[in-house]
Design a protein around this motif. Structure first.
Motif, mmCIF file in Angstrom:
data_model
loop_
_atom_site.group_PDB
_atom_site.id
_atom_site.type_symbol
_atom_site.label_atom_id
_atom_site.label_comp_id
_atom_site.label_asym_id
_atom_site.label_seq_id
_atom_site.Cartn_x
_atom_site.Cartn_y
_atom_site.Cartn_z
ATOM 1 N N ALA A 64 0.828 -1.213 0.000
ATOM 2 C CA ALA A 64 0.000 0.000 0.000
ATOM 3 C C ALA A 64 0.862 1.263 0.000
ATOM 4 N N GLY A 65 2.182 1.103 -0.121
ATOM 5 C CA GLY A 65 3.048 2.270 -0.267
ATOM 6 C C GLY A 65 3.653 2.786 1.028
ATOM 7 N N ALA A 66 3.427 2.097 2.149
ATOM 8 C CA ALA A 66 4.013 2.560 3.408
ATOM 9 C C ALA A 66 5.477 2.129 3.481
ATOM 10 N N VAL A 67 6.262 2.883 4.234
ATOM 11 C CA VAL A 67 7.712 2.674 4.311
ATOM 12 C C VAL A 67 8.065 2.298 5.751
ATOM 13 N N GLU A 68 8.811 1.197 5.889
ATOM 14 C CA GLU A 68 9.098 0.713 7.238
ATOM 15 C C GLU A 68 10.320 1.382 7.862
ATOM 16 N N LEU A 69 10.199 1.707 9.131
ATOM 17 C CA LEU A 69 11.339 2.125 9.943
ATOM 18 C C LEU A 69 11.182 1.427 11.288
ATOM 19 N N LEU A 70 12.037 1.723 12.236
ATOM 20 C CA LEU A 70 11.871 1.124 13.559
ATOM 21 C C LEU A 70 12.195 2.170 14.615
ATOM 22 N N MET A 71 11.214 2.485 15.400
ATOM 23 C CA MET A 71 11.398 3.446 16.490
ATOM 24 C C MET A 71 11.617 2.672 17.784
ATOM 25 N N PRO A 72 12.306 3.298 18.747
ATOM 26 C CA PRO A 72 12.602 2.586 20.000
ATOM 27 C C PRO A 72 11.355 2.387 20.857
ATOM 28 N N LYS A 175 -8.147 5.919 3.196
ATOM 29 C CA LYS A 175 -8.866 4.884 2.438
ATOM 30 C C LYS A 175 -7.906 3.829 1.887
ATOM 31 N N ARG A 176 -6.666 4.253 1.608
ATOM 32 C CA ARG A 176 -5.670 3.285 1.149
ATOM 33 C C ARG A 176 -5.367 2.275 2.263
ATOM 34 N N MET A 177 -5.271 2.770 3.485
ATOM 35 C CA MET A 177 -5.032 1.863 4.618
ATOM 36 C C MET A 177 -6.278 1.021 4.898
ATOM 37 N N PHE A 178 -7.432 1.613 4.725
ATOM 38 C CA PHE A 178 -8.700 0.887 4.909
ATOM 39 C C PHE A 178 -8.695 -0.353 4.001
ATOM 40 N N ALA A 179 -8.335 -0.159 2.730
ATOM 41 C CA ALA A 179 -8.293 -1.286 1.779
ATOM 42 C C ALA A 179 -7.169 -2.260 2.141
ATOM 43 N N ALA A 180 -6.010 -1.713 2.556
ATOM 44 C CA ALA A 180 -4.873 -2.579 2.924
ATOM 45 C C ALA A 180 -5.254 -3.485 4.098
ATOM 46 N N TYR A 181 -6.048 -2.946 5.009
ATOM 47 C CA TYR A 181 -6.454 -3.751 6.171
ATOM 48 C C TYR A 181 -7.382 -4.890 5.740
ATOM 49 N N LEU A 182 -8.270 -4.596 4.815
ATOM 50 C CA LEU A 182 -9.169 -5.660 4.334
ATOM 51 C C LEU A 182 -8.343 -6.776 3.688
ATOM 52 N N VAL A 228 -19.871 -9.103 6.359
ATOM 53 C CA VAL A 228 -19.021 -10.208 6.809
ATOM 54 C C VAL A 228 -18.508 -11.021 5.618
ATOM 55 N N GLU A 229 -19.312 -11.099 4.575
ATOM 56 C CA GLU A 229 -18.957 -11.979 3.456
ATOM 57 C C GLU A 229 -18.286 -11.274 2.280
ATOM 58 N N MET A 230 -18.018 -9.981 2.409
ATOM 59 C CA MET A 230 -17.424 -9.266 1.264
ATOM 60 C C MET A 230 -15.980 -9.691 1.019
ATOM 61 N N ASP A 231 -15.607 -9.742 -0.256
ATOM 62 C CA ASP A 231 -14.247 -10.155 -0.603
ATOM 63 C C ASP A 231 -13.248 -9.024 -0.389
ATOM 64 N N ALA A 232 -11.986 -9.414 -0.230
ATOM 65 C CA ALA A 232 -10.916 -8.417 -0.100
ATOM 66 C C ALA A 232 -10.795 -7.651 -1.418
ATOM 67 N N VAL A 239 -7.471 5.797 -7.164
ATOM 68 C CA VAL A 239 -8.209 6.568 -6.157
ATOM 69 C C VAL A 239 -9.712 6.316 -6.294
ATOM 70 N N GLU A 240 -10.197 6.229 -7.524
ATOM 71 C CA GLU A 240 -11.633 5.963 -7.736
ATOM 72 C C GLU A 240 -12.004 4.607 -7.135
ATOM 73 N N GLN A 241 -11.153 3.625 -7.381
ATOM 74 C CA GLN A 241 -11.449 2.288 -6.841
ATOM 75 C C GLN A 241 -11.403 2.281 -5.314
ATOM 76 N N LEU A 242 -10.453 3.026 -4.750
ATOM 77 C CA LEU A 242 -10.379 3.109 -3.286
ATOM 78 C C LEU A 242 -11.655 3.722 -2.723
ATOM 79 N N GLU A 243 -12.106 4.788 -3.372
ATOM 80 C CA GLU A 243 -13.355 5.435 -2.936
ATOM 81 C C GLU A 243 -14.500 4.429 -3.011
ATOM 82 N N GLY A 244 -14.490 3.638 -4.088
ATOM 83 C CA GLY A 244 -15.544 2.646 -4.278
ATOM 84 C C GLY A 244 -15.556 1.616 -3.156
ATOM 85 N N VAL A 245 -14.382 1.111 -2.834
ATOM 86 C CA VAL A 245 -14.253 0.111 -1.768
ATOM 87 C C VAL A 245 -14.764 0.696 -0.443
#
Ligand code: ATP
Ligand code: MG
Ligand code: MG
Ligand code: MG
Length: 437
Positions: A64-72, A175-182, A228-232, A239-245
């Protein structure tokens, strides 16, 4: 991995203080050991599953485009004084003083620290949008730690933080994270429903909790059954598809107890679709605008050259809690049934007579061939009785059990059992390997 050389301290009975099935099974399967209330050591089998869950959570964040780091884990109290949360957070925060009398805390979350990192380096809108995440241990001094890793005091969380120039783009990040979570929860074999949630101490006006329905869940929830039964939704959405989801799901009623409005639920949902149940909060996302960027002066120069406070969101997943949630959703009387994606091993090879050289040679050949296919194999080479071996294999929930004994060997066959269905078949080793690829 040879079971005789492994460390799998299984228990016949769960300790009586373990109240829910996931906690009982994690203890019985030798996955965790309690060291203090809400504080657990992760034993080898538990650690394997934790790493698998973490890997899927990470992969979906990166996709989903997030970048990993590590905080203490330890943070300065002064950082939290900047946002005003040091005093507001209350007794859930573990406060520590070092030898120089500096006040520290064990991070319960990381909005302040990530904002501090952001403001130290990012000065222009050109670096936006940006989403930074880490997977790190948190500490919250929960009043009632319980249900094993489900409500621990020390627990593993994935937390991501988005930075945008304005509210409109921040809502897209949300909304990008919303979809990533699904996508994440679906890969973990879970049906998790996004529900309107209270923004709580983090504040803001847009928030969803992701809830796995389970009788042992701590929250009371209300939703349209169709959710409950919706697919990922899948990846690389425009962006349009994200809005749709997002719109498709949020058009249906779903709320936790604190946000529940019975009249609205009834007006919006046909009687047969109304589901009221209990649920486990496995993820929580927030948009909170400039709540931290304003007091902490996290500003970037916009296209017009003017400095503006960035708009932020935060996105948490309870990585260690997920293990409990998966077991609550997937077990039977014999033990855990891991979804393939998070199983500690892909296959357990069960040697029915370890004292027999020919049987052991056949088992070792099967293990070598499975490993050559890239499978993670647990090889039960112990001299335990067959009944005990089958019980252990069922308890620890490995998706496939491949059993080889003297009789089968004489006939040139092995037995393959699918843990989830209990279905067994007798076939040649080659045919079994074929099925497992
Ligand atoms: P809860 O309502 O269960 O106390 P929370 O709302 O306080 O959780 P958040 O601040 O939203 O938790 O943290 C993000 C995620 O971290 C939660 O959705 C949950 O999955 C996980 N989490 C929170 N507290 C714990 C805990 N004590 N043990 C394990 N996981 C936790
Ligand atoms: Mg809490
Ligand atoms: Mg909560
Ligand atoms: Mg929450």
């Amino acid at each position: 991995m040879r079971l005789s050389r492994y460390f799998l301290p299984t228990l016949k009975e769960a300790p009586s203080d373990a109240q829910i099935v996931s906690h009982q099974l994690m203890l019985r399967a030798g996955m965790i050991k309690q060291e203090a209330a809400g504080i657990y050591a992760w034993l080898p089998l538990g650690l394997r599953v934790l790493r698998k869950i973490e890997g899927i959570v990470r992969d979906e964040q990166v996709k989903a485009g997030a970048v990993e780091l590590l905080m203490p884990t330890l943070q300065l109290a002064d950082l939290w004084r900047e946002s005003g949360r040091y005093d507001a957070y209350g007794p859930e925060m573990l406060r520590i003083t070092d030898r120089h009398e500096r006040e520290l805390l064990y991070g319960p979350t990381n909005e302040e620290m990530v904002t501090d990192i952001f403001r130290a380096y990012v000065k222009s809108y050109k670096a936006l949008p940006l989403n930074l995440f880490h997977i790190q241990w948190k500490f919250r001094d929960e009043r009632r730690p319980r249900f094993g890793v489900m409500r621990g005091r020390e627990f593993l969380m994935k937390d991501a933080y988005s930075f945008d120039l304005d509210e409109a783009s921040a809502r897209i990040a949300y909304k990008r994270m919303f979809a990533a979570y699904l996508n994440t929860f679906s890969r973990l074999g879970l049906k998790a429903v996004p529900m309107r949630a209270d923004t709580g101490p983090i504040g803001g006006d847009l928030s969803h909790e992701f809830i796995v329905l389970a009788e042992t869940g701590e929250s009371e929830v209300f939703c349209d059954r169709k959710l409950v039964e919706m697919d990922a939704p899948g990846h690389n959405l425009s962006v349009e598809q994200l809005e749709g989801v997002f719109n498709e799901r949020t058009a249906l009623y779903a709320a936790t107890e604190e946000m529940h409005d019975a009249a609205q639920f009834e007006a919006q949902t046909a009687e047969g679709d109304r589901l009221s149940a209990r649920g486990i909060e496995v993820g929580h996302i927030f948009y909170f605008g400039t709540k931290y960027s304003a007091p902490m002066k996290a500003k970037v120069a916009g296209p017009d050259g003017q400095d503006t406070e960035v708009h932020m969101g935060s996105y948490g997943v309870g990585v260690s809690r997920l293990m409990g949630a998966i077991i609550e959703a997937s077990h039977d009387a014999g033990g855990i049934i891991w979804p393939d994606s998070v199983a500690p091993f892909d296959v357990v090879v069960i040697n029915l007579r370890a004292s027999d050289e020919a049987v052991s040679a056949a088992c070792e050949e099967a293990v070598a061939k499975l490993e050559a296919l890239g499978k993670d194999v647990l090889y039960d080479d112990t001299d335990e009785r067959p009944g005990g071996k089958f019980a252990t294999a069922d308890l620890i929930g490995v998706p496939w059990q491949l059993t080889i004994g003297p009789k089968g060997l004489a006939d040139g066959v092995v037995e393959l059992k699918r843990r989830a269905t209990g279905e067994k078949q007798t076939l040649s080793l080659d045919a079994a390997l074929e099925l497992l690829t």
